[in-house]
Design a protein around this motif. Sequence first.
Motif, PDB file in Angstrom:
ATOM      1  N   UNK A   1      68.431  70.178  33.728  1.00  0.00           N
ATOM      2  CA  UNK A   1      67.274  69.843  34.547  1.00  0.00           C
ATOM      3  C   UNK A   1      66.896  71.003  35.450  1.00  0.00           C
ATOM      4  N   UNK A   2      65.626  71.298  35.528  1.00  0.00           N
ATOM      5  CA  UNK A   2      65.202  72.421  36.365  1.00  0.00           C
ATOM      6  C   UNK A   2      64.465  71.909  37.583  1.00  0.00           C
ATOM      7  N   UNK A   3      64.745  72.563  38.723  1.00  0.00           N
ATOM      8  CA  UNK A   3      64.130  72.168  39.984  1.00  0.00           C
ATOM      9  C   UNK A   3      62.749  72.767  40.185  1.00  0.00           C
ATOM     10  N   UNK A   4      62.595  73.994  39.708  1.00  0.00           N
ATOM     11  CA  UNK A   4      61.371  74.703  40.029  1.00  0.00           C
ATOM     12  C   UNK A   4      60.246  74.312  39.064  1.00  0.00           C
ATOM     13  N   UNK A   5      59.384  73.438  39.544  1.00  0.00           N
ATOM     14  CA  UNK A   5      58.329  72.893  38.685  1.00  0.00           C
ATOM     15  C   UNK A   5      57.351  73.984  38.246  1.00  0.00           C
ATOM     16  N   UNK A   6      57.065  74.914  39.152  1.00  0.00           N
ATOM     17  CA  UNK A   6      56.135  75.994  38.795  1.00  0.00           C
ATOM     18  C   UNK A   6      56.653  76.814  37.612  1.00  0.00           C
ATOM     19  N   UNK A   7      57.953  77.045  37.569  1.00  0.00           N
ATOM     20  CA  UNK A   7      58.497  77.815  36.448  1.00  0.00           C
ATOM     21  C   UNK A   7      58.277  77.076  35.131  1.00  0.00           C
ATOM     22  N   UNK A   8      58.417  75.758  35.157  1.00  0.00           N
ATOM     23  CA  UNK A   8      58.166  74.956  33.956  1.00  0.00           C
ATOM     24  C   UNK A   8      56.696  75.068  33.565  1.00  0.00           C
ATOM     25  N   UNK A   9      55.829  74.969  34.573  1.00  0.00           N
ATOM     26  CA  UNK A   9      54.384  75.054  34.306  1.00  0.00           C
ATOM     27  C   UNK A   9      53.993  76.406  33.714  1.00  0.00           C
ATOM     28  N   UNK A  10      54.614  77.464  34.230  1.00  0.00           N
ATOM     29  CA  UNK A  10      54.299  78.806  33.713  1.00  0.00           C
ATOM     30  C   UNK A  10      54.628  78.875  32.228  1.00  0.00           C
ATOM     31  N   UNK A  11      55.835  78.403  31.876  1.00  0.00           N
ATOM     32  CA  UNK A  11      56.243  78.449  30.472  1.00  0.00           C
ATOM     33  C   UNK A  11      55.311  77.633  29.584  1.00  0.00           C
ATOM     34  N   UNK A  12      54.933  76.458  30.071  1.00  0.00           N
ATOM     35  CA  UNK A  12      54.055  75.591  29.265  1.00  0.00           C
ATOM     36  C   UNK A  12      52.675  76.218  29.088  1.00  0.00           C
ATOM     37  N   UNK A  13      52.152  76.804  30.146  1.00  0.00           N
ATOM     38  CA  UNK A  13      50.834  77.425  30.045  1.00  0.00           C
ATOM     39  C   UNK A  13      50.865  78.603  29.070  1.00  0.00           C
ATOM     40  N   UNK A  14      51.920  79.416  29.145  1.00  0.00           N
ATOM     41  CA  UNK A  14      51.993  80.566  28.241  1.00  0.00           C
ATOM     42  C   UNK A  14      52.113  80.102  26.790  1.00  0.00           C
ATOM     43  N   UNK A  15      52.818  78.994  26.575  1.00  0.00           N
ATOM     44  CA  UNK A  15      52.914  78.442  25.220  1.00  0.00           C
ATOM     45  C   UNK A  15      51.543  77.964  24.744  1.00  0.00           C
ATOM     46  N   UNK A  16      50.809  77.308  25.633  1.00  0.00           N
ATOM     47  CA  UNK A  16      49.472  76.814  25.283  1.00  0.00           C
ATOM     48  C   UNK A  16      48.525  77.973  24.979  1.00  0.00           C
ATOM     49  N   UNK A  17      48.600  79.017  25.795  1.00  0.00           N
ATOM     50  CA  UNK A  17      47.748  80.191  25.611  1.00  0.00           C
ATOM     51  C   UNK A  17      48.016  80.839  24.253  1.00  0.00           C
ATOM     52  N   UNK A  18      49.278  80.861  23.871  1.00  0.00           N
ATOM     53  CA  UNK A  18      49.634  81.456  22.583  1.00  0.00           C
ATOM     54  C   UNK A  18      49.198  80.553  21.416  1.00  0.00           C
ATOM     55  N   UNK A  19      49.521  79.277  21.513  1.00  0.00           N
ATOM     56  CA  UNK A  19      49.215  78.386  20.394  1.00  0.00           C
ATOM     57  C   UNK A  19      47.716  78.221  20.190  1.00  0.00           C
ATOM     58  N   UNK A  20      46.975  78.169  21.263  1.00  0.00           N
ATOM     59  CA  UNK A  20      45.542  77.916  21.146  1.00  0.00           C
ATOM     60  C   UNK A  20      44.765  79.191  20.838  1.00  0.00           C
ATOM     61  N   UNK A  21      45.131  80.319  21.478  1.00  0.00           N
ATOM     62  CA  UNK A  21      44.299  81.530  21.387  1.00  0.00           C
ATOM     63  C   UNK A  21      45.034  82.765  20.837  1.00  0.00           C
ATOM     64  N   UNK A  22      46.315  82.629  20.574  1.00  0.00           N
ATOM     65  CA  UNK A  22      47.150  83.736  20.095  1.00  0.00           C
ATOM     66  C   UNK A  22      47.254  84.913  21.053  1.00  0.00           C
ATOM     67  N   UNK A  23      47.006  84.680  22.320  1.00  0.00           N
ATOM     68  CA  UNK A  23      47.364  85.687  23.332  1.00  0.00           C
ATOM     69  C   UNK A  23      48.806  85.422  23.728  1.00  0.00           C
TER      70      UNK A  23
END
Lengths: 274, 191
Positions: A1-23
């Motif tokens: 379990x991770x405490x830092x919610x922002x770190x989770x959000x960063x990872x999820x956003x970068x995954x979305x950016x890659x999957x959707x736009x290949x950046x």
Amino acid sequence: MRDNIEDIEVELLLAALYQRYHYDFRHYAKASIKRRLIQACNQLHFSSISALQDALLHEPTTLPRLLNYLTVQVSEMFRDPTYFRAIRERVIPHLRTYPSLKIWIAGCSTGEELYSFAILFREEGLEDRTLFYATDINPTALQDAEAGIFALDRIQKFTENHQKSGGRTSLSDYYTANYGRAVFDKSLRSRVVFSDHSLVTDAVFGEMHLISCRNVMIYFDRPLQDRAIGLFHESLSRKGFLGLGSKESLRFSVHANDFSEFDREEKIYQRIAA
Amino acid sequence: MTDAIPKAIVIGASAGAVEALLTILPDLPKDYPLPVFIVVHVPPDRRNVLAPLFESRCKITVKEAEDKETVTGGVVYFAPSDYHMLVEEDFSVSLSSDELVNHSRPAIDVLFESAADAYGPGLLGVILTGANQDGAAGLAALAKVGGIAVVEDPATAYAAQMPGFALAACPTAKVMSLKQMASSLLAWGAA
């Protein structure tokens, strides 16, 4: 379990950016990326990185705005004048021996470094035999580079740098000033190919005599730095040159032995002929 | 409430920095267990002046931070001029040429906020003398994750503004003179 919610959000956003736009920013150094995402949230008025991600997936206009936070580097013409002096005084004599030249400005952002090289090569009488490749992953930045227009209040610094770099002409020979803007002479781009290219996901596209890639890899984690340096190695001609930012080095790279230190202080390397 | 035992120290300083640091760094022993990250505001064209200056006066190892190097205890890392210095969550250093923060690069806030993320309550942050407000937000971020915040006494600091802004943003910070700080750093290292 991770405490830092922002770190989770960063990872999820970068995954979305890659999957959707290949950046692919997944292997960028995390601390800087997180800072930039938080800055994007504040300035674009999103309440959280998750809210930004939602807009990124559902609002097509969000992508270019976000890319400007994730990629655009504010640079200067002839930034670190001693680097350009070393190119002029130590690298140019080698390049002069070739009948034609290919130069790659990798991660050219809005073009400051590219115009510096174009002016330097014109001053040294090499422009006519040179083809420049200016690449970046941000299409908006590439358009700006191609336009060659800079705010007039930045020109004083550019001019100082140009003089310190050993410039043989006056920078004012290359632009016209109007309405607070300096518009650079379009003939400086007559030998330039602007292209969308990613050091993360794209491949070799030509054989280069000099690659300048400054303060780009500093944002990569080590495995990604190794990929980019491997790509540069494959792209360089025998004894081709690689110039990096003043705090970048090949010392920790798996490719360190494929290059010699041509100018240790200015971070200019030469491919070992093999 | 007892403080967590620090795992790392971050220090920010501006006007009057060298004198202040010369009061607190030379006493640190060579085998000091903690890494110490320092941002001092210097002009962008000054290449690597701080590390050589302190190296000859300190027992602890002093160096200019290099991009992607692994952090180790017993080393003082100075941010290079014209680059921000950040600490990654894998405890490596990264440098960036992102835009100026608080008109500065390196900026104290950038170091403190990234180190607060990496070390959480194990971080000790010190704001020294200076004539601007860099570091105030960083110190508040550090306090928010449970780190120990320390501010040089504005009454005796060479320039009172920076400690003053830091205290305003982080009222729970401990206020210390440079001499108290020097002995506290030794004590924290021995904890």
